[in-house]
Scaffold this motif. Sequence first.
Motif, PDB file in Angstrom:
ATOM      1  N   SER A 195      -6.787   3.644 -14.471  1.00  0.00           N
ATOM      2  CA  SER A 195      -8.051   4.135 -13.900  1.00  0.00           C
ATOM      3  C   SER A 195      -9.237   3.260 -14.274  1.00  0.00           C
ATOM      4  N   TYR A 238     -13.406   8.043  -5.362  1.00  0.00           N
ATOM      5  CA  TYR A 238     -12.891   7.871  -4.009  1.00  0.00           C
ATOM      6  C   TYR A 238     -13.725   8.730  -3.066  1.00  0.00           C
ATOM      7  N   LEU A 271      -8.581   0.704   0.785  1.00  0.00           N
ATOM      8  CA  LEU A 271      -8.319   1.531   1.955  1.00  0.00           C
ATOM      9  C   LEU A 271      -9.642   2.191   2.313  1.00  0.00           C
ATOM     10  N   CYS A 274     -12.217   2.697  -0.646  1.00  0.00           N
ATOM     11  CA  CYS A 274     -11.535   3.159  -1.849  1.00  0.00           C
ATOM     12  C   CYS A 274     -10.607   2.078  -2.398  1.00  0.00           C
ATOM     13  N   VAL A 276      -7.512   0.953  -4.149  1.00  0.00           N
ATOM     14  CA  VAL A 276      -6.216   1.616  -4.332  1.00  0.00           C
ATOM     15  C   VAL A 276      -5.192   0.752  -5.059  1.00  0.00           C
ATOM     16  N   SER A 277      -5.447  -0.557  -5.176  1.00  0.00           N
ATOM     17  CA  SER A 277      -4.487  -1.421  -5.848  1.00  0.00           C
ATOM     18  C   SER A 277      -5.205  -2.635  -6.414  1.00  0.00           C
ATOM     19  N   MET A 308       1.812  -2.360   1.314  1.00  0.00           N
ATOM     20  CA  MET A 308       0.971  -1.193   1.562  1.00  0.00           C
ATOM     21  C   MET A 308       1.012  -0.805   3.038  1.00  0.00           C
TER      22      MET A 308
END
Length: 400
Positions: A195, A238, A271, A274, A276-277, A308
């Motif tokens: 996180s 997010y 995404l 956001c 995400v990776s 993804m």
Amino acid sequence: MDVKSAFLNGIIQEEVYVKQPPGFENFSRPNDVYKLKKALYGLKQAPRAWYDRLNSFLLQNGFTRGKVDITLFVFEKGQDCLLVQIYVDDIIFGATNDFLCKKFSKLMQGEFEMSMMGELNFFLGLQIKQCQEGIYISQSKYTKELLKKFGIEEGRTVSTPMTTNVKIDKDEKGKSVDESKYRGMIGSLLYLTASRPDILHVVCLCARFQSNPKESHMSVVKRIFRYLKGTIQYGLFYPKNEKFSLKGYSDSDYAGNIDDQKSTSGSCQFLGDCLVSWFSKKQNCVSLSTAEAEYISTAFCCTQLLWMKQTLADYKCSFENIPIFCDNISAINIAQNPVHHNRTKHIEIRHHFLRDCVSKRKIEISFVPSQDQLADIFTKPLSSETFASIRARLGIMHIE
């Protein structure tokens, strides 16, 4: 949702025998053994047997299994859908209609002994807070425990996890420190990067010296903890919006590793708005130019985006011509123009699939100015102003 004694629900397909357990001995036949029909905890087949049982049950009730992520199950009814994610004996589910959630809960409780945990707010060490604006994910409780565990609750805080004027090498002449403690600190920090992507680069950098850590390495690790002390409540946000586009940022330093002159690749994937990776990784080979280092890093980013893309297809989302933002024009030209063969013939063939993806319009590589390159934070230490700016744009912010 949590399954009680999950592994005891698995049905064994092979012949497995166990000796008579304490309290269940047959004194008249002491040499006999029991043949198992269902799995027991400690049995190697137990996890697979439990998954096979759950998989069969869900498929029989109208669910479809993800083609990439086989722990994902989807149920569709008209315009509504129910998503179910399995992690051993923990089940996370959500739907576009509350009725589907209640129906699934009733279905599972009718087959297995379940305990309903309510709205998701804590999972695998991640604290999750849902609100009207979006979702917050943090590990503030875990961070506080780390600071207490390693005795770094007192002292001053710093604005960045690593200074720009520090260069880390093996430091073979330096004074050694306790390997066990150093590895424990690195392992704890690596878990925290789930996180806190803002510390990923420096943690991965320090992790390279776990076999023979020195005082110089320990001082860098302690600075990470001092940075965390001032940002305990930070986490990923997010936002709730309608943007649902897939994109990636790719960057690399050049010969940043002092010991072997290898470069570090860094990338992040979004995404919508956001994050995400993300990853930061030392390259396997020595690059002969900045363009080559950037090209290899972009290839790594491309593989992640394609994975993804395939994963999101299970969620009924399709993407074409996915953009990758790179701040090196030469690397972009190499990916788009096969005429540059003489300049790239030494690059491993496995990296050239990037050209194929560009020609088939699966990926589109675009130029981005260096000041807007969000992947910079994963490849090198930054000034406090630049670091704070990129951190905010990644969605890492203070959470109340």
